[in-house]
Design a protein around this motif. Structure first.
Motif, mmCIF file in Angstrom:
data_model
loop_
_atom_site.group_PDB
_atom_site.id
_atom_site.type_symbol
_atom_site.label_atom_id
_atom_site.label_comp_id
_atom_site.label_asym_id
_atom_site.label_seq_id
_atom_site.Cartn_x
_atom_site.Cartn_y
_atom_site.Cartn_z
ATOM 1 N N UNK A 145 0.842 -1.203 0.000
ATOM 2 C CA UNK A 145 0.000 0.000 0.000
ATOM 3 C C UNK A 145 0.880 1.257 0.000
ATOM 4 N N UNK A 146 1.711 1.339 -1.020
ATOM 5 C CA UNK A 146 2.577 2.495 -1.211
ATOM 6 C C UNK A 146 2.458 2.983 -2.641
ATOM 7 N N UNK A 147 2.751 4.263 -2.830
ATOM 8 C CA UNK A 147 2.905 4.821 -4.162
ATOM 9 C C UNK A 147 4.316 5.370 -4.256
ATOM 10 N N UNK A 148 4.986 5.062 -5.360
ATOM 11 C CA UNK A 148 6.353 5.530 -5.584
ATOM 12 C C UNK A 148 6.408 6.220 -6.942
ATOM 13 N N UNK A 149 6.986 7.413 -6.959
ATOM 14 C CA UNK A 149 7.145 8.166 -8.196
ATOM 15 C C UNK A 149 8.629 8.420 -8.428
ATOM 16 N N UNK A 150 9.076 8.088 -9.632
ATOM 17 C CA UNK A 150 10.465 8.326 -10.029
ATOM 18 C C UNK A 150 10.488 9.271 -11.222
ATOM 19 N N UNK A 151 11.519 10.076 -11.281
ATOM 20 C CA UNK A 151 11.735 10.982 -12.403
ATOM 21 C C UNK A 151 12.999 10.542 -13.133
ATOM 22 N N UNK A 152 12.866 10.289 -14.428
ATOM 23 C CA UNK A 152 14.035 9.959 -15.254
ATOM 24 C C UNK A 152 14.433 11.208 -16.042
ATOM 25 N N UNK A 153 15.672 11.645 -15.848
ATOM 26 C CA UNK A 153 16.182 12.862 -16.477
ATOM 27 C C UNK A 153 17.665 12.679 -16.769
ATOM 28 N N UNK A 154 18.275 13.691 -17.383
ATOM 29 C CA UNK A 154 19.709 13.636 -17.633
ATOM 30 C C UNK A 154 20.455 13.546 -16.305
ATOM 31 N N UNK A 155 21.644 12.933 -16.351
ATOM 32 C CA UNK A 155 22.398 12.663 -15.122
ATOM 33 C C UNK A 155 22.725 13.947 -14.365
ATOM 34 N N UNK A 156 22.624 13.863 -13.036
ATOM 35 C CA UNK A 156 22.985 14.973 -12.155
ATOM 36 C C UNK A 156 24.318 14.663 -11.485
ATOM 37 N N UNK A 157 25.126 15.679 -11.275
ATOM 38 C CA UNK A 157 26.427 15.499 -10.630
ATOM 39 C C UNK A 157 26.337 15.745 -9.129
ATOM 40 N N UNK A 158 25.139 15.695 -8.599
ATOM 41 C CA UNK A 158 24.886 15.928 -7.177
ATOM 42 C C UNK A 158 23.564 15.276 -6.834
ATOM 43 N N UNK A 159 23.262 15.177 -5.555
ATOM 44 C CA UNK A 159 21.989 14.651 -5.088
ATOM 45 C C UNK A 159 21.326 15.680 -4.179
ATOM 46 N N UNK A 160 19.990 15.652 -4.163
ATOM 47 C CA UNK A 160 19.233 16.591 -3.336
ATOM 48 C C UNK A 160 18.322 15.848 -2.374
ATOM 49 N N UNK A 161 18.111 16.443 -1.206
ATOM 50 C CA UNK A 161 17.101 15.978 -0.272
ATOM 51 C C UNK A 161 16.473 17.203 0.368
#
Length: 232
Positions: free
Chosen positions: A135-151
């Protein structure tokens, strides 16, 4: 980004699943601004949406498509972490249990809407799925590669109640009786922070990106008709 809806009734679960199927596979071209309201169309019973609680005029009411804001809030958080440009986003009337305060995004037929722009130089694809057992929903975004990560994190800096009560006449109730329909919601002020990490997981910066203010709402109490005066 993933959120969980295990306590939701069937109608709300169905609506989350239906919205996930609508946005799954959507491709946004470079420079294009995409609207979830335009993609999904009006939420009505004759268009296949189920009835479930939604917030309207400061209280929960049964409505077609109730619960889809969870799908939208999950998408919003994926968009943030993909570093795409948010064009239009509105928070809910009050904080919700499935998402951190200040990181939600409400939608409704017509308005409010959620829009974001593909500010990259290549197509962006949305991938959304529901896990019926977890009972979860997961959304992913596919885009050009990032040289960093965000939270993103949030920090509630104040909560204040008014103690106000709103009454609604219910002729079906016994004269002189009352019952609480909905509890009060406090005014909440929350700061949201963006954390940037290098690809090795080292935090390189923390920046406050916005402040949300959720207004207070009174408790709602249903009351029966006034007692009939007793004559001597």
């Amino acid at each position: 980004f993933k959120t969980e809806y295990s306590t939701s009734a069937y109608g709300r679960r169905y609506n989350i699943w239906k919205m996930a199927t609508i946005i799954n596979g959507v491709t946004i071209q470079p420079g294009e601004t995409w609207s979830i309201n335009e993609e999904a169309g009006p939420r009505t019973y004759d268009r296949g949406w189920e009835g479930a609680p939604g917030i309207e005029s400061g209280q929960y009411v049964e409505q077609a498509g109730g619960g889809i804001c969870q799908a939208n809030s999950t998408l919003f958080n994926a968009v943030l972490r993909a570093d795409l440009e948010v064009v239009d986003r509105t928070h809910h009337s009050w904080p919700l249990s499935y998402i951190d305060t200040g990181l939600d995004a409400t939608i409704s037929t017509g308005a409010p809407d959620f829009k974001f722009k593909n500010n990259t130089d290549s197509p962006v694809i949305i991938y959304a799925k529901c896990d019926g057992q977890a009972k979860t929903i997961e959304v992913s975004i596919y885009r050009s590669a990032m040289e960093y990560k965000l939270d993103f994190t949030s920090d509630v800096i104040s909560t204040s109640y008014t103690g106000a009560v709103k009454t609604q006449l219910d002729p079906s109730m016994a004269p002189g009786t009352s019952r609480q329909i909905q509890g009060s919601h406090p005014k909440v002020v929350v700061d949201v922070y963006k954390h940037t990490y290098d690809l090795n997981g080292n935090e390189t910066s923390v920046v406050k990106v916005w402040t949300d203010i959720y207004n207070a709402f009174p408790a709602i109490v249903a009351v029966g008709p006034a007692p009939v005066p007793v004559t001597a």
